[in-house]
Design an enzyme around this catalytic site. Structure first.
Site, mmCIF file in Angstrom:
data_model
loop_
_atom_site.group_PDB
_atom_site.id
_atom_site.type_symbol
_atom_site.label_atom_id
_atom_site.label_comp_id
_atom_site.label_asym_id
_atom_site.label_seq_id
_atom_site.Cartn_x
_atom_site.Cartn_y
_atom_site.Cartn_z
ATOM 1 N N TYR A 145 0.833 -1.213 0.000
ATOM 2 C CA TYR A 145 0.000 0.000 0.000
ATOM 3 C C TYR A 145 0.873 1.271 0.000
ATOM 4 O O TYR A 145 0.609 2.229 -0.735
ATOM 5 C CB TYR A 145 -0.898 -0.061 1.234
ATOM 6 C CG TYR A 145 -1.937 1.020 1.379
ATOM 7 C CD1 TYR A 145 -3.148 0.959 0.683
ATOM 8 C CD2 TYR A 145 -1.747 2.083 2.267
ATOM 9 C CE1 TYR A 145 -4.120 1.936 0.861
ATOM 10 C CE2 TYR A 145 -2.712 3.058 2.448
ATOM 11 C CZ TYR A 145 -3.899 2.980 1.749
ATOM 12 O OH TYR A 145 -4.861 3.944 1.930
ATOM 13 N N LYS B 36 0.846 4.111 -2.844
ATOM 14 C CA LYS B 36 0.461 5.491 -2.516
ATOM 15 C C LYS B 36 1.603 6.477 -2.815
ATOM 16 O O LYS B 36 1.355 7.628 -3.167
ATOM 17 C CB LYS B 36 0.009 5.587 -1.063
ATOM 18 C CG LYS B 36 -1.315 4.861 -0.788
ATOM 19 C CD LYS B 36 -2.428 5.284 -1.730
ATOM 20 C CE LYS B 36 -3.808 4.982 -1.220
ATOM 21 N NZ LYS B 36 -4.852 5.281 -2.229
#
Ligand code: NAP
Length: 253
Positions: free
Chosen positions: A154, A158
């Site tokens: 993640y 991001k």
């Protein structure tokens, strides 16, 4: 703005959470809003809420990481609502695990939704923005882009979205299109509820503990992010591009 002249915005992952609040806010700002999520039936609540408030909305089911579904969804939005000139790449998933336990599937799904999804959606929408000589792309990053234990997949996605955003700003600026990213801190949604559940924490206690570590002394709500999207999408924000705004109740960058 009348229905026929309202600019059209697409918000992905807008069945709930930050996406739903953003769709409602953009509708209140005068945009006609396409509410995209994996399953069309899940978009009904957001579409009904927009229509009940006097806005115009269309629910569309699509996996943002699938090129055919993305093209079909964007074509349908253009045909039924009008050319999409605002795109909010918000759809997201987490598959948290420490690196040594993270599976190939955990890694691939997170890249599929956040990175491939934002790329495919933006590529499909950009021609409408370029044609209109006006557009706004807003990508959902996260404070996790700065590194977060248990989120190698993640955090990478991001952080990648921040580079994607800056590149879009450089390539599309001369066509009147801005691109910016929002990096939220802790926001109370189903995503963070699922995290609390996974680590065996009581939700209210978990929120209170997270809030205690935030300078403004509260946890975020989806409307905090929707408000920032509204600014980036506004007419007056045309000279703001390639930026990452941390909306986290404190600096954290
Ligand atoms: P959420 O409540 O889990 O909502 C995400 C939505 O995206 C869900 O409706 C989900 O549908 C949909 N979605 C997932 N995969 C999709 C796909 N392949 N195609 C289309 N839609 C898909 O999450 P949220 O908390 O509102 O988060 C929204 C965005 O903000 C995400 O990008 C997230 O990473 C980011 N963010 C959130 C926080 C936070 O604290 N909540 C912090 C920083 C950044 P299903 O329900 O069918 O899976």
């Amino acid at each position: 703005m009348s229905e026929s002249t309202a600019r059209v915005a697409i918000v992905t992952g807008a069945a709930r959470g930050i996406g739903a609040a953003t769709a409602l806010r953009l509708a209140a700002d005068g945009f006609a809003v396409a509410v995209i999520d994996l399953d069309e039936s899940s978009t009904a609540g957001t579409v009904e809420a927009i229509e009940a408030a006097g806005g115009r909305a269309l629910g569309v089911g699509a996996d943002v990481g699938d090129p055919e579904q993305v093209q079909a969804a964007v074509d349908r939005v253009a045909a039924e609502l009008g050319p999409p000139v605002v795109l909010v790449n918000n759809a997201g998933v987490t598959r948290d695990n420490m690196l040594f336990k993270m599976t190939d599937a955990d890694w691939d799904l997170v890249m599929h939704v956040h990175l491939r999804g934002s790329f495919l959606m933006t590529r499909a929408c950009q021609k409408y923005m370029v044609d209109a000589k006006w557009g706004r792309v807003v990508n959902l990053s996260s404070t996790s882009a700065l590194g977060n234990r248990g989120q190698a997949n993640y955090a990478t996605a991001k952080a990648g979205l921040q580079g994607f955003t800056k590149t879009l700003a450089i390539e599309l600026g001369k066509f009147g299109v801005t691109a910016n990213a929002i990096a939220p801190g802790f926001i109370q949604t189903e995503m963070t509820k699922a995290t609390a559940e996974r680590i065996g924490r009581d939700w209210q206690e978990y929120v209170a503990e997270r809030a205690a570590a935030i300078p403004v002394a509260r946890a975020g709500v989806p409307e905090d992010i929707a408000h920032t999207v509204s600014f980036f999408a506004s007419e007056g924000a045309g000279f703001v591009s390639g930026q990452v705004v941390y909306v986290a109740g404190g600096p954290r960058n």
